[in-house]
Scaffold this active site. Structure first.
Site, PDB file in Angstrom:
ATOM      1  N   CYS A 318       0.827  -1.208   0.000  1.00  0.00           N
ATOM      2  CA  CYS A 318       0.000   0.000   0.000  1.00  0.00           C
ATOM      3  C   CYS A 318       0.868   1.267   0.000  1.00  0.00           C
ATOM      4  O   CYS A 318       1.484   1.580  -1.005  1.00  0.00           O
ATOM      5  CB  CYS A 318      -0.973  -0.041   1.172  1.00  0.00           C
ATOM      6  SG  CYS A 318      -2.420   1.022   0.947  1.00  0.00           S
ATOM      7  N   HIS A 402      -3.963  -4.992   0.068  1.00  0.00           N
ATOM      8  CA  HIS A 402      -3.659  -5.637   1.346  1.00  0.00           C
ATOM      9  C   HIS A 402      -3.750  -7.160   1.239  1.00  0.00           C
ATOM     10  O   HIS A 402      -4.853  -7.723   1.302  1.00  0.00           O
ATOM     11  CB  HIS A 402      -4.622  -5.140   2.428  1.00  0.00           C
ATOM     12  CG  HIS A 402      -4.346  -3.747   2.865  1.00  0.00           C
ATOM     13  ND1 HIS A 402      -3.583  -3.446   3.974  1.00  0.00           N
ATOM     14  CD2 HIS A 402      -4.712  -2.551   2.333  1.00  0.00           C
ATOM     15  CE1 HIS A 402      -3.490  -2.136   4.115  1.00  0.00           C
ATOM     16  NE2 HIS A 402      -4.168  -1.571   3.124  1.00  0.00           N
ATOM     17  N   GLU A 404      -2.950  -9.280   3.460  1.00  0.00           N
ATOM     18  CA  GLU A 404      -3.369  -9.848   4.748  1.00  0.00           C
ATOM     19  C   GLU A 404      -4.871  -9.743   4.955  1.00  0.00           C
ATOM     20  O   GLU A 404      -5.414 -10.305   5.910  1.00  0.00           O
ATOM     21  CB  GLU A 404      -2.642  -9.133   5.893  1.00  0.00           C
ATOM     22  CG  GLU A 404      -3.272  -7.843   6.378  1.00  0.00           C
ATOM     23  CD  GLU A 404      -3.204  -6.674   5.402  1.00  0.00           C
ATOM     24  OE1 GLU A 404      -3.881  -5.658   5.634  1.00  0.00           O
ATOM     25  OE2 GLU A 404      -2.463  -6.774   4.403  1.00  0.00           O
TER      26      GLU A 404
END
Length: 430
Positions: A318, A402, A404
């Site tokens: 990001c 992202h 995750e």
């Protein structure tokens, strides 16, 4: 004190509600009901109990001049921020604690928020950094076995403003058409609409260093991995094989958990931590995390990234991706309304797969400005923007979104394994 009364008579109730039906018999009763309430000298009713429901007691004033009246929950006061919309269906608590939302009002397009309350396992950072929450409907009850507190109480304790009963669809369409807008959220009746409008037009999020406020102040070691009940895709290594230095530009806890689950020993350092100090720790790799705001507002971070490139394998997520883009010589630009949600399709050019991803950013890297040797590895299929980079000659990899998730799908979790493989290849070549 005057009294106003209301009288009405009900003749033959059986035919009053169904006048087209003939009466069953000729007998009928007359029922008289009288309602009265004392009035003040101004003509307003007095002595009545307080309404058991909230009334519109807050305003969201946007810089385009529109005024949206709503009901307040959470904290009270006046706050300015950039309004963005998030299309995630679940995970509002992870969104609230994502430091990347610093300086922004998050508008949830999903209408029902608060249904599951909040718990303390799903926090993505040490506190809430966003400016406020805008929703259509606040759940009046909670139903979840992990619920520890209601959403309203949670926000009030953290001094975060929230509003509900506002037309989030109309605001979202306005943001899509006109782009992200600066707004002011206020519960203070003493402030006029014009005052709030002037506040919204005198503040700008562009060029502000938001990272310094969300970053940690001292280095610390992170040891927690993903809990077994929630783990996937990994066979956690008991030995921590790779030492990773993670720069905290607003890092989410789940990024650290995923790295730990893949066998990394992690040291988290502040956003201003000198590159020379990082190299003294002899890391196998360096992570540049997510974070809020404009990458051009943090030249010190770009300088750190530039100094580490080529000396150790690096992975940017990001904000880290954007900083890598600038450090490699490219440029970043502000998007019209950004990407915020858990349903963004991304084309992974390296393997041909389409991944559904979780995203939260208002800036993007312009691939046309990158030097020769830098590869675009991922493309956002909604608008064609750059969603991933690699520079194999310098052991650089990055994603704009992202992997995750938290909240969101896990399609891209395998990128952590790619980072492990990159560190492994460099380590054994040495």
């Amino acid at each position: 004190m005057a009294t106003q009364g209301l009288n009405f008579a009900l003749h033959n109730p059986s035919t009053f509600f169904a006048p087209n039906k003939p009466p069953r018999h000729s007998k009928f009763r007359i029922v008289t009901v009288k309602c009265s309430a004392p009035l003040s000298s101004e003509g307003a009713a007095t002595g009545l109990a307080e309404r058991p429901w909230n009334v519109a007691n807050a305003r969201l004033v946007l810089e385009d001049g529109s005024i949206w009246r709503a009901k307040s929950f959470g904290a009270s006061g006046t706050q300015v921020g950039e309004v963005v919309f998030n299309t995630s269906l679940t995970g509002y608590q992870e969104i609230l604690t994502d430091p990347s939302y610093a300086g922004q009002f998050v508008l949830m397009t999903n209408p029902h928020i608060g249904n599951t309350g909040v718990n303390f396992d799903d926090e993505e950072s040490r506190q809430c950094f966003l400016a406020g929450l805008v929703i259509r409907s606040l759940s009046i009850g909670t139903s979840n076995w992990r619920c520890a507190e209601t959403l309203g109480n949670y926000l009030a304790e953290r001094n975060i403003m929230g509003i509900s009963d506002v037309d989030t669809r109309a605001i979202t369409r306005r943001l899509r058409q006109d782009g992200s807008l600066i707004g002011v959220l206020s519960t203070e009746e003493s402030k006029s609409d014009q005052e709030l409008l002037e506040m919204s037009r005198s503040w700008d999020i562009v060029g502000i260093d938001l990272i310094s406020d969300v970053s940690c102040k001292e280095p610390f070691e992170w040891v927690e991995s993903t809990k077994p009940d929630w783990d996937f895709n990994t066979h956690e290594s008991n030995s921590k094989t790779y030492r990773v230095i993670a720069y905290d530009f607003g890092i989410k806890h789940n990024i650290l958990r995923r790295l730990a689950s893949y066998g990394c020993q992690i040291i988290v350092v502040p956003s201003t931590w000198p590159a020379s100090e990082t190299l003294k720790l002899k890391p196998d790799g360096v992570l540049f995390s997510n974070g809020p705001g404009d990458p051009s507002a943090v030249p010190y971070a770009v300088a750190i990234v530039k100094e580490l490139i080529g000396k150790v394998p690096v992975f940017g997520i990001c904000m880290g991706h954007q900083l890598l883009g600038q450090a490699l010589g490219g440029k970043t630009f502000k998007m019209k309304f950004g990407h915020h949600g858990g349903n963004h399709p991304v084309h992974n050019i390296q393997n041909g797969r389409v991944e559904i991803s979780a995203q939260n950013h208002n800036y993007a890297v312009d691939p046309a400005t990158l030097p020769k040797g830098v590869e675009v590895t991922h493309i956002n299929l909604n608008d064609g923007t750059c969603a991933g980079l690699a520079y194999p000659a310098l052991n650089v990899m990055s994603l704009q979104y992202h992997p995750e998730a938290s909240p969101g799908p896990h399609d891209s979790d395998c990128v952590f394994k790619d980072f492990i493989e990159l560190m492994k290849s460099v380590k054994y070549r040495a």
